[in-house]
Design a protein around this motif. Sequence first.
Motif, short mmCIF file in Angstrom:
data_model
loop_
_atom_site.label_atom_id
_atom_site.label_comp_id
_atom_site.label_asym_id
_atom_site.label_seq_id
_atom_site.Cartn_x
_atom_site.Cartn_y
_atom_site.Cartn_z
N UNK A 35 0.83 -1.20 0.00
CA UNK A 35 0.00 0.00 0.00
C UNK A 35 0.87 1.25 0.00
N UNK A 36 1.87 1.27 0.85
CA UNK A 36 2.76 2.44 0.93
C UNK A 36 3.55 2.65 -0.36
N UNK A 37 3.99 1.58 -0.99
CA UNK A 37 4.75 1.70 -2.24
C UNK A 37 3.90 2.30 -3.34
N UNK A 38 2.60 2.03 -3.30
CA UNK A 38 1.70 2.52 -4.34
C UNK A 38 1.15 3.90 -4.00
N UNK A 39 0.78 4.12 -2.74
CA UNK A 39 0.04 5.32 -2.38
C UNK A 39 0.81 6.36 -1.56
N UNK A 40 1.86 5.99 -0.87
CA UNK A 40 2.60 7.01 -0.13
C UNK A 40 3.27 6.50 1.12
N UNK A 41 4.23 7.28 1.58
CA UNK A 41 5.04 6.97 2.76
C UNK A 41 5.81 5.66 2.58
N UNK A 88 9.65 8.27 -3.05
CA UNK A 88 8.30 8.60 -3.52
C UNK A 88 7.54 7.36 -3.98
N UNK A 89 6.26 7.30 -3.62
CA UNK A 89 5.40 6.20 -4.05
C UNK A 89 5.00 6.41 -5.51
N UNK A 90 4.52 5.36 -6.12
CA UNK A 90 4.15 5.41 -7.54
C UNK A 90 3.16 6.53 -7.83
N UNK A 91 2.09 6.62 -7.07
CA UNK A 91 1.09 7.66 -7.35
C UNK A 91 1.64 9.06 -7.11
N UNK A 92 2.57 9.21 -6.19
CA UNK A 92 3.22 10.52 -5.99
C UNK A 92 4.02 10.90 -7.23
N UNK A 93 4.69 9.93 -7.82
CA UNK A 93 5.49 10.21 -9.02
C UNK A 93 4.63 10.57 -10.23
N UNK A 120 4.71 1.78 -22.48
CA UNK A 120 4.40 3.13 -22.04
C UNK A 120 4.27 3.14 -20.52
N UNK A 121 4.27 4.32 -19.95
CA UNK A 121 4.05 4.46 -18.52
C UNK A 121 2.67 3.91 -18.16
N UNK A 122 1.69 4.17 -19.01
CA UNK A 122 0.32 3.67 -18.80
C UNK A 122 0.32 2.15 -18.65
N UNK A 123 1.00 1.47 -19.57
CA UNK A 123 1.06 0.01 -19.53
C UNK A 123 1.77 -0.49 -18.27
N UNK A 124 2.84 0.18 -17.88
CA UNK A 124 3.57 -0.23 -16.69
C UNK A 124 2.72 -0.05 -15.43
N UNK A 125 1.95 1.03 -15.37
CA UNK A 125 1.07 1.25 -14.22
C UNK A 125 -0.03 0.18 -14.18
N UNK A 160 -0.44 -2.28 -11.04
CA UNK A 160 -1.74 -2.30 -10.36
C UNK A 160 -2.33 -3.71 -10.34
N UNK A 161 -2.25 -4.42 -11.45
CA UNK A 161 -2.80 -5.78 -11.51
C UNK A 161 -2.08 -6.71 -10.55
#
Length: 89
Positions: A16-22, A27-32, A51-56, A60-61
């Motif tokens: 959760x922290x790696x994706x959303x913060x702290x 920096x977490x993924x969504x922060x970037x 693309x960045x879209x594909x990597x996200x 996420x999956x």
Amino acid sequence: MNSPISEPALIAEQLHRAFEGDAWHGPALLELLREMDAATAAAQPLSDVHSIWELVLHVSAWDDAAYRRLGGGESPAYGHSEFSRGSQP
């Protein structure tokens, strides 16, 4: 006195922290991605690079798959088609 947190709960919290913060790693993924627009994320300046879209979508999956498995459930098997360029904006 607090009871000890289970290992799956600790792993889920780190995901959760790696994706959303702290995140522990910076920096977490969504922060970037906060300032990035969809067109930039979907851009593919190099033909053989995701693309960045594909990597996200990929991150996420697999994040979702990890949460399901940590909770004792099963997750679907993901393949190349789930991360295709056709799923971009």
